[in-house]
Design a protein around this motif. Structure first.
Motif, PDB file in Angstrom:
ATOM      1  N   ILE A   1      -8.487   7.559  -0.263  1.00  0.00           N
ATOM      2  CA  ILE A   1      -9.856   7.198   0.134  1.00  0.00           C
ATOM      3  C   ILE A   1     -10.621   7.924  -1.051  1.00  0.00           C
ATOM      4  O   ILE A   1     -11.389   7.374  -1.594  1.00  0.00           O
ATOM      5  CB  ILE A   1     -10.207   7.714   1.597  1.00  0.00           C
ATOM      6  CG1 ILE A   1      -9.691   6.653   2.536  1.00  0.00           C
ATOM      7  CG2 ILE A   1     -11.678   7.537   1.909  1.00  0.00           C
ATOM      8  CD1 ILE A   1      -9.670   7.075   4.052  1.00  0.00           C
TER       9      ILE A   1
ATOM     10  N   LYS B   1      -8.894   2.950   3.785  1.00  0.00           N
ATOM     11  CA  LYS B   1      -9.259   3.213   5.087  1.00  0.00           C
ATOM     12  C   LYS B   1      -8.431   2.692   6.207  1.00  0.00           C
ATOM     13  O   LYS B   1      -8.417   3.116   7.079  1.00  0.00           O
ATOM     14  CB  LYS B   1     -10.888   2.996   5.243  1.00  0.00           C
ATOM     15  CG  LYS B   1     -11.885   3.741   4.556  1.00  0.00           C
ATOM     16  CD  LYS B   1     -13.342   3.253   4.930  1.00  0.00           C
ATOM     17  CE  LYS B   1     -14.278   4.263   3.967  1.00  0.00           C
ATOM     18  NZ  LYS B   1     -15.646   3.923   4.152  1.00  0.00           N
ATOM     19  N   SER B   2      -8.037   1.519   5.913  1.00  0.00           N
ATOM     20  CA  SER B   2      -7.254   0.812   7.033  1.00  0.00           C
ATOM     21  C   SER B   2      -5.799   1.669   7.318  1.00  0.00           C
ATOM     22  O   SER B   2      -5.349   1.251   8.324  1.00  0.00           O
ATOM     23  CB  SER B   2      -6.851  -0.822   6.334  1.00  0.00           C
ATOM     24  OG  SER B   2      -6.173  -0.789   5.345  1.00  0.00           O
TER      25      SER B   2
ATOM     26  N   ASN C   1       0.894  -1.231  -0.172  1.00  0.00           N
ATOM     27  CA  ASN C   1       0.110  -0.004   0.295  1.00  0.00           C
ATOM     28  C   ASN C   1       1.001   1.144  -0.064  1.00  0.00           C
ATOM     29  O   ASN C   1       1.735   1.088   0.735  1.00  0.00           O
ATOM     30  CB  ASN C   1      -0.791   0.069   1.255  1.00  0.00           C
ATOM     31  CG  ASN C   1      -1.852  -1.138   1.343  1.00  0.00           C
ATOM     32  OD1 ASN C   1      -2.357  -1.403   0.385  1.00  0.00           O
ATOM     33  ND2 ASN C   1      -2.098  -1.569   2.409  1.00  0.00           N
TER      34      ASN C   1
ATOM     35  N   GLN D   1     -14.479  -1.698  -3.666  1.00  0.00           N
ATOM     36  CA  GLN D   1     -15.019  -1.917  -2.328  1.00  0.00           C
ATOM     37  C   GLN D   1     -13.672  -2.486  -1.705  1.00  0.00           C
ATOM     38  O   GLN D   1     -13.394  -2.045  -0.638  1.00  0.00           O
ATOM     39  CB  GLN D   1     -15.917  -2.805  -2.267  1.00  0.00           C
ATOM     40  CG  GLN D   1     -17.440  -2.444  -2.459  1.00  0.00           C
ATOM     41  CD  GLN D   1     -17.883  -1.477  -1.737  1.00  0.00           C
ATOM     42  OE1 GLN D   1     -17.495  -1.167  -0.457  1.00  0.00           O
ATOM     43  NE2 GLN D   1     -18.704  -0.416  -2.017  1.00  0.00           N
ATOM     44  N   LYS D   2     -12.840  -3.269  -2.015  1.00  0.00           N
ATOM     45  CA  LYS D   2     -11.684  -3.819  -1.495  1.00  0.00           C
ATOM     46  C   LYS D   2     -10.966  -2.715  -1.325  1.00  0.00           C
ATOM     47  O   LYS D   2     -10.041  -2.540  -0.362  1.00  0.00           O
ATOM     48  CB  LYS D   2     -11.015  -5.161  -2.192  1.00  0.00           C
ATOM     49  CG  LYS D   2     -11.986  -6.432  -2.365  1.00  0.00           C
ATOM     50  CD  LYS D   2     -11.094  -7.322  -2.945  1.00  0.00           C
ATOM     51  CE  LYS D   2     -12.064  -8.660  -2.977  1.00  0.00           C
ATOM     52  NZ  LYS D   2     -11.243  -9.920  -3.712  1.00  0.00           N
ATOM     53  N   SER D   3     -10.635  -1.970  -2.550  1.00  0.00           N
ATOM     54  CA  SER D   3      -9.632  -0.852  -2.511  1.00  0.00           C
ATOM     55  C   SER D   3      -9.922   0.235  -1.373  1.00  0.00           C
ATOM     56  O   SER D   3      -9.120   0.706  -0.664  1.00  0.00           O
ATOM     57  CB  SER D   3      -9.649  -0.091  -3.650  1.00  0.00           C
ATOM     58  OG  SER D   3      -9.100  -0.957  -4.838  1.00  0.00           O
ATOM     59  N   LEU D   4     -11.289   0.609  -1.341  1.00  0.00           N
ATOM     60  CA  LEU D   4     -11.739   1.420  -0.215  1.00  0.00           C
ATOM     61  C   LEU D   4     -11.356   0.876   1.131  1.00  0.00           C
ATOM     62  O   LEU D   4     -10.940   1.701   1.892  1.00  0.00           O
ATOM     63  CB  LEU D   4     -13.423   1.785  -0.356  1.00  0.00           C
ATOM     64  CG  LEU D   4     -13.786   2.855   0.351  1.00  0.00           C
ATOM     65  CD1 LEU D   4     -13.251   4.164   0.243  1.00  0.00           C
ATOM     66  CD2 LEU D   4     -15.472   2.707   0.233  1.00  0.00           C
ATOM     67  N   LYS D   5     -11.892  -0.358   1.334  1.00  0.00           N
ATOM     68  CA  LYS D   5     -11.416  -0.974   2.729  1.00  0.00           C
ATOM     69  C   LYS D   5      -9.775  -0.702   3.006  1.00  0.00           C
ATOM     70  O   LYS D   5      -9.561  -0.528   4.186  1.00  0.00           O
ATOM     71  CB  LYS D   5     -11.835  -2.323   2.722  1.00  0.00           C
ATOM     72  CG  LYS D   5     -11.783  -2.916   4.248  1.00  0.00           C
ATOM     73  CD  LYS D   5     -12.276  -4.461   4.057  1.00  0.00           C
ATOM     74  CE  LYS D   5     -12.205  -5.283   5.289  1.00  0.00           C
ATOM     75  NZ  LYS D   5     -12.728  -6.430   5.467  1.00  0.00           N
ATOM     76  N   ARG D   6      -9.057  -1.180   1.995  1.00  0.00           N
ATOM     77  CA  ARG D   6      -7.709  -0.946   2.166  1.00  0.00           C
ATOM     78  C   ARG D   6      -7.304   0.308   2.294  1.00  0.00           C
ATOM     79  O   ARG D   6      -6.215   0.738   3.260  1.00  0.00           O
ATOM     80  CB  ARG D   6      -6.825  -1.705   0.722  1.00  0.00           C
ATOM     81  CG  ARG D   6      -5.625  -2.346   1.180  1.00  0.00           C
ATOM     82  CD  ARG D   6      -4.947  -2.511  -0.122  1.00  0.00           C
ATOM     83  NE  ARG D   6      -5.685  -3.653  -0.803  1.00  0.00           N
ATOM     84  CZ  ARG D   6      -5.718  -4.790  -0.612  1.00  0.00           C
ATOM     85  NH1 ARG D   6      -5.247  -5.325   0.465  1.00  0.00           N
ATOM     86  NH2 ARG D   6      -6.519  -5.659  -1.353  1.00  0.00           N
TER      87      ARG D   6
ATOM     88  N   GLU E   1      -5.821   4.676   6.507  1.00  0.00           N
ATOM     89  CA  GLU E   1      -5.854   6.313   7.039  1.00  0.00           C
ATOM     90  C   GLU E   1      -5.275   7.185   6.222  1.00  0.00           C
ATOM     91  O   GLU E   1      -4.902   8.186   6.424  1.00  0.00           O
ATOM     92  CB  GLU E   1      -5.662   6.588   8.438  1.00  0.00           C
ATOM     93  CG  GLU E   1      -6.465   5.532   9.348  1.00  0.00           C
ATOM     94  CD  GLU E   1      -6.090   5.960  10.766  1.00  0.00           C
ATOM     95  OE1 GLU E   1      -5.022   6.911  11.100  1.00  0.00           O
ATOM     96  OE2 GLU E   1      -6.778   5.384  11.535  1.00  0.00           O
TER      97      GLU E   1
ATOM     98  N   GLU F   1     -16.676  -4.565  -7.019  1.00  0.00           N
ATOM     99  CA  GLU F   1     -16.199  -5.608  -6.002  1.00  0.00           C
ATOM    100  C   GLU F   1     -14.871  -4.958  -5.606  1.00  0.00           C
ATOM    101  O   GLU F   1     -14.395  -5.374  -4.337  1.00  0.00           O
ATOM    102  CB  GLU F   1     -16.273  -7.278  -6.438  1.00  0.00           C
ATOM    103  CG  GLU F   1     -15.717  -7.984  -5.376  1.00  0.00           C
ATOM    104  CD  GLU F   1     -15.845  -9.352  -5.779  1.00  0.00           C
ATOM    105  OE1 GLU F   1     -15.155 -10.122  -5.044  1.00  0.00           O
ATOM    106  OE2 GLU F   1     -16.498  -9.652  -6.721  1.00  0.00           O
TER     107      GLU F   1
END
Length: 295
Positions: free
Chosen positions: A134, A126-127, A91, A119-124, A129, A116
């Motif tokens: 984002i 946010k993880s 990342n 959505q994985k990219s957004l979660k990553r 920060e 799909e």
């Protein structure tokens, strides 16, 4: 001084040539330089596998700008496999590669897969920060909703994205532009007019002030054209044909050009200018076909 015997020097030099080609909007030449950088990295023991895949990302990015999704996907899948096999934490590089893959899946008509992935990219994002990351993921989610002509959903993503992007960032501009554009396409004209009144004087805040000014004016023209019914809007049509569409085509913004031609075709038809309407329809169709030139 350039040392042609040094693979690292040649690798960086070739990538710099690619950047210059990008600035000239010569994406075909940029791809040539990107592929050369890949070969240099592959044939050198001094360069790392990651250098190969960074160059692959550049090539995929340039294919994306040319709206050649299948070519871009080939390189992005290579990157995806590399990240999976290396089990490395890469990342935000992985996030941007995933975003680009999602966008190209959408352009190739694979909307469920695209959503799909993003959505994985957004979660990553946010993880870790990363606010800009984002925002850019959310912008791309809005972009693929536009491709599917889901205007309300695209606007939700664009609005949320602006909360994470600096006001001077051109990504922020593209979110504002996309939000207003989708409102017009969805015929929420009163809301579009209100948003334009608030934002049209903010063009100077963006890094590419000239582009922002032209595109805000274009949105005003399109909003007036769509609202105008059977009244022929000579000034607005002229600006769209002579300023906005050439800018879209110069920057490989083919979806925007296609939509503009569609709006003009409908407008000419309502104004009882059948010949011009047919011409705009044909141009819209021709632009649409170029989106999938390599399928």
């Amino acid at each position: 001084t350039l040392n042609r015997e040094n693979p690292q020097h040649m690798y960086l030099h070739t990538l710099n040539l690619r950047l210059l080609s990008n600035l000239d909007l010569d994406y075909e030449k940029a791809i040539e330089h990107g592929k050369k950088a890949i070969e240099i990295a592959k044939n050198s023991k001094e360069l790392l596998p990651m250098d190969i895949h960074r160059a692959k990302y550049n090539v995929a990015s340039d294919y994306t700008k040319l709206h050649q999704p299948l070519d871009a996907i080939v390189y992005l899948k290579d990157i995806e496999n590399f990240i999976y096999e290396s089990r490395a934490n890469l990342n935000p590089f992985q996030i941007y590669a995933e975003m680009l893959l999602g966008l190209n899946y959408a352009r190739a008509g694979k909307h469920e897969e695209a959503e799909e992935i993003l959505q994985k990219s957004l979660k990553r994002a946010k993880s870790i920060e990363d606010e800009k990351c984002i925002g850019v993921v959310l912008y791309n989610q809005g972009a693929i909703k536009q491709i599917a002509r889901k205007w309300e959903e695209s606007r939700e993503h664009f609005k949320e994205a602006t909360e994470h992007l600096a006001p001077s960032d051109m990504n922020h501009f593209w979110c504002v532009f996309g939000d207003i554009q989708s409102a017009i396409m969805d015929e929420n004209l009163a809301e579009a007019r209100e948003m334009l009144a608030k934002t049209k004087n903010t063009a100077e805040n963006y890094t590419d002030k000239e582009m922002a000014e032209v595109l805000f004016q274009y949105l005003e023209c399109i909003q007036t054209i769509v609202k105008g019914g059977t009244i022929y809007r000579r000034r607005e049509v002229k600006f769209t044909l002579e300023k906005a569409i050439p800018l879209f085509l110069e920057h490989s913004m083919k979806f925007e050009a296609m939509w503009a031609y569609e709006v003009l075709s409908t407008h000419y038809n309502k104004a009882r200018k059948e010949k011009q309407s047919a011409e705009m329809y044909i141009k819209s169709l021709e632009t649409y076909k170029t989106l999938f030139v390599n399928e």
